[in-house]
Scaffold this motif. Sequence first.
Motif, PDB file in Angstrom:
ATOM      1  N   GLY A  21       0.808  -1.219   0.000  1.00 18.52           N
ATOM      2  CA  GLY A  21       0.000   0.000   0.000  1.00 18.52           C
ATOM      3  C   GLY A  21       0.838   1.264   0.000  1.00 18.52           C
ATOM      4  O   GLY A  21       0.582   2.198  -0.754  1.00 18.52           O
ATOM      5  N   VAL A  22       1.863   1.296   0.836  1.00 16.97           N
ATOM      6  CA  VAL A  22       2.742   2.465   0.894  1.00 16.97           C
ATOM      7  C   VAL A  22       3.514   2.619  -0.407  1.00 16.97           C
ATOM      8  O   VAL A  22       3.646   3.724  -0.930  1.00 16.97           O
ATOM      9  N   ALA A  23       4.012   1.514  -0.958  1.00 17.21           N
ATOM     10  CA  ALA A  23       4.735   1.579  -2.230  1.00 17.21           C
ATOM     11  C   ALA A  23       3.831   2.094  -3.346  1.00 17.21           C
ATOM     12  O   ALA A  23       4.239   2.926  -4.164  1.00 17.21           O
ATOM     13  N   CYS A  24       2.592   1.641  -3.363  1.00 10.53           N
ATOM     14  CA  CYS A  24       1.626   2.108  -4.359  1.00 10.53           C
ATOM     15  C   CYS A  24       1.377   3.599  -4.200  1.00 10.53           C
ATOM     16  O   CYS A  24       1.386   4.352  -5.182  1.00 10.53           O
ATOM     17  N   SER A  25       1.186   4.033  -2.986  1.00 13.57           N
ATOM     18  CA  SER A  25       0.923   5.437  -2.697  1.00 13.57           C
ATOM     19  C   SER A  25       2.092   6.326  -3.128  1.00 13.57           C
ATOM     20  O   SER A  25       1.908   7.350  -3.804  1.00 13.57           O
ATOM     21  N   GLU A  51      -5.663   4.452  -0.181  1.00 13.71           N
ATOM     22  CA  GLU A  51      -7.064   4.188   0.178  1.00 13.71           C
ATOM     23  C   GLU A  51      -7.524   2.828  -0.330  1.00 13.71           C
ATOM     24  O   GLU A  51      -8.282   2.128   0.348  1.00 13.71           O
ATOM     25  N   HIS A  52      -7.047   2.448  -1.489  1.00 13.76           N
ATOM     26  CA  HIS A  52      -7.510   1.199  -2.095  1.00 13.76           C
ATOM     27  C   HIS A  52      -6.593   0.018  -1.780  1.00 13.76           C
ATOM     28  O   HIS A  52      -6.657  -1.021  -2.440  1.00 13.76           O
ATOM     29  N   ASN A  53      -5.766   0.190  -0.749  1.00 10.17           N
ATOM     30  CA  ASN A  53      -4.965  -0.907  -0.205  1.00 10.17           C
ATOM     31  C   ASN A  53      -5.201  -1.077   1.297  1.00 10.17           C
ATOM     32  O   ASN A  53      -4.577  -1.936   1.919  1.00 10.17           O
ATOM     33  N   LEU A  54      -6.084  -0.258   1.863  1.00  8.95           N
ATOM     34  CA  LEU A  54      -6.365  -0.362   3.299  1.00  8.95           C
ATOM     35  C   LEU A  54      -6.869  -1.758   3.651  1.00  8.95           C
ATOM     36  O   LEU A  54      -7.706  -2.325   2.949  1.00  8.95           O
ATOM     37  N   VAL A  96     -11.169  12.930   0.862  1.00  9.73           N
ATOM     38  CA  VAL A  96     -10.350  12.240   1.858  1.00  9.73           C
ATOM     39  C   VAL A  96      -8.913  12.737   1.737  1.00  9.73           C
ATOM     40  O   VAL A  96      -8.331  12.721   0.660  1.00  9.73           O
ATOM     41  N   SER A  97      -8.329  13.159   2.845  1.00  8.10           N
ATOM     42  CA  SER A  97      -6.955  13.664   2.799  1.00  8.10           C
ATOM     43  C   SER A  97      -5.950  12.530   3.005  1.00  8.10           C
ATOM     44  O   SER A  97      -6.281  11.474   3.553  1.00  8.10           O
ATOM     45  N   LEU A  98      -4.729  12.765   2.605  1.00 13.47           N
ATOM     46  CA  LEU A  98      -3.665  11.788   2.820  1.00 13.47           C
ATOM     47  C   LEU A  98      -3.456  11.554   4.317  1.00 13.47           C
ATOM     48  O   LEU A  98      -3.261  10.412   4.749  1.00 13.47           O
ATOM     49  N   VAL A 101      -6.006   9.130   5.541  1.00  7.33           N
ATOM     50  CA  VAL A 101      -5.742   7.763   5.089  1.00  7.33           C
ATOM     51  C   VAL A 101      -4.603   7.147   5.894  1.00  7.33           C
ATOM     52  O   VAL A 101      -4.662   5.974   6.268  1.00  7.33           O
ATOM     53  N   ILE A 102      -3.564   7.919   6.177  1.00 10.88           N
ATOM     54  CA  ILE A 102      -2.451   7.399   6.971  1.00 10.88           C
ATOM     55  C   ILE A 102      -2.920   7.036   8.371  1.00 10.88           C
ATOM     56  O   ILE A 102      -2.563   5.979   8.910  1.00 10.88           O
ATOM     57  N   GLU A 103      -3.740   7.869   8.969  1.00 11.42           N
ATOM     58  CA  GLU A 103      -4.274   7.566  10.297  1.00 11.42           C
ATOM     59  C   GLU A 103      -5.173   6.329  10.245  1.00 11.42           C
ATOM     60  O   GLU A 103      -5.122   5.475  11.139  1.00 11.42           O
ATOM     61  N   THR A 104      -5.965   6.201   9.199  1.00 15.35           N
ATOM     62  CA  THR A 104      -6.817   5.024   9.044  1.00 15.35           C
ATOM     63  C   THR A 104      -5.966   3.767   8.883  1.00 15.35           C
ATOM     64  O   THR A 104      -6.269   2.723   9.470  1.00 15.35           O
ATOM     65  N   MET A 105      -4.885   3.872   8.126  1.00 16.08           N
ATOM     66  CA  MET A 105      -3.981   2.739   7.968  1.00 16.08           C
ATOM     67  C   MET A 105      -3.378   2.328   9.310  1.00 16.08           C
ATOM     68  O   MET A 105      -3.296   1.145   9.643  1.00 16.08           O
ATOM     69  N   ARG A 106      -2.972   3.309  10.104  1.00 16.36           N
ATOM     70  CA  ARG A 106      -2.400   3.030  11.422  1.00 16.36           C
ATOM     71  C   ARG A 106      -3.408   2.293  12.296  1.00 16.36           C
ATOM     72  O   ARG A 106      -3.102   1.268  12.908  1.00 16.36           O
ATOM     73  N   GLN A 107      -4.638   2.811  12.340  1.00 19.38           N
ATOM     74  CA  GLN A 107      -5.676   2.183  13.159  1.00 19.38           C
ATOM     75  C   GLN A 107      -5.993   0.769  12.664  1.00 19.38           C
ATOM     76  O   GLN A 107      -6.148  -0.158  13.465  1.00 19.38           O
TER      77      GLN A 107
END
Length: 131
Positions: A21-25, A51-54, A96-98, A101-107
Amino acid sequence: MLYKRGASISAAEMGCQGEVGVACSMSAAAFTAVMGGTPAQVENAAEIGMEHNLGLTCDPVDGLVQIPCIERNALGAVKAVTAAQLALQGDGSHRVSLDQVIETMRQTGQDMMSKYKETSQGGLAVNVPVC
């Protein structure tokens, strides 16, 4: 640096969303910049890419970085190009802000069961027979 500080870039901590996901982003953002995108479009591409790798789990079959890893990375590259193309078609404004999305990924990574974090104890790793 945003992902490393805001969440993690480790599949052992975040599942594959932390690697693929991070590499894609990052790839989506870089491609958008190379194609002449504005800073807002670059940020939008990065957000779309993640967002589409969460929720993407890390479940390597037989503990090897082959199945499903190779295909996940290939599809991540395709998603990155698509995210860049989508971002370049817009003016950079998005819902949706970056940072969100980063906070959502963390959670999501914190909530993800450990068997889906590079352990080969869940997902495809336990459902695909090793020959």
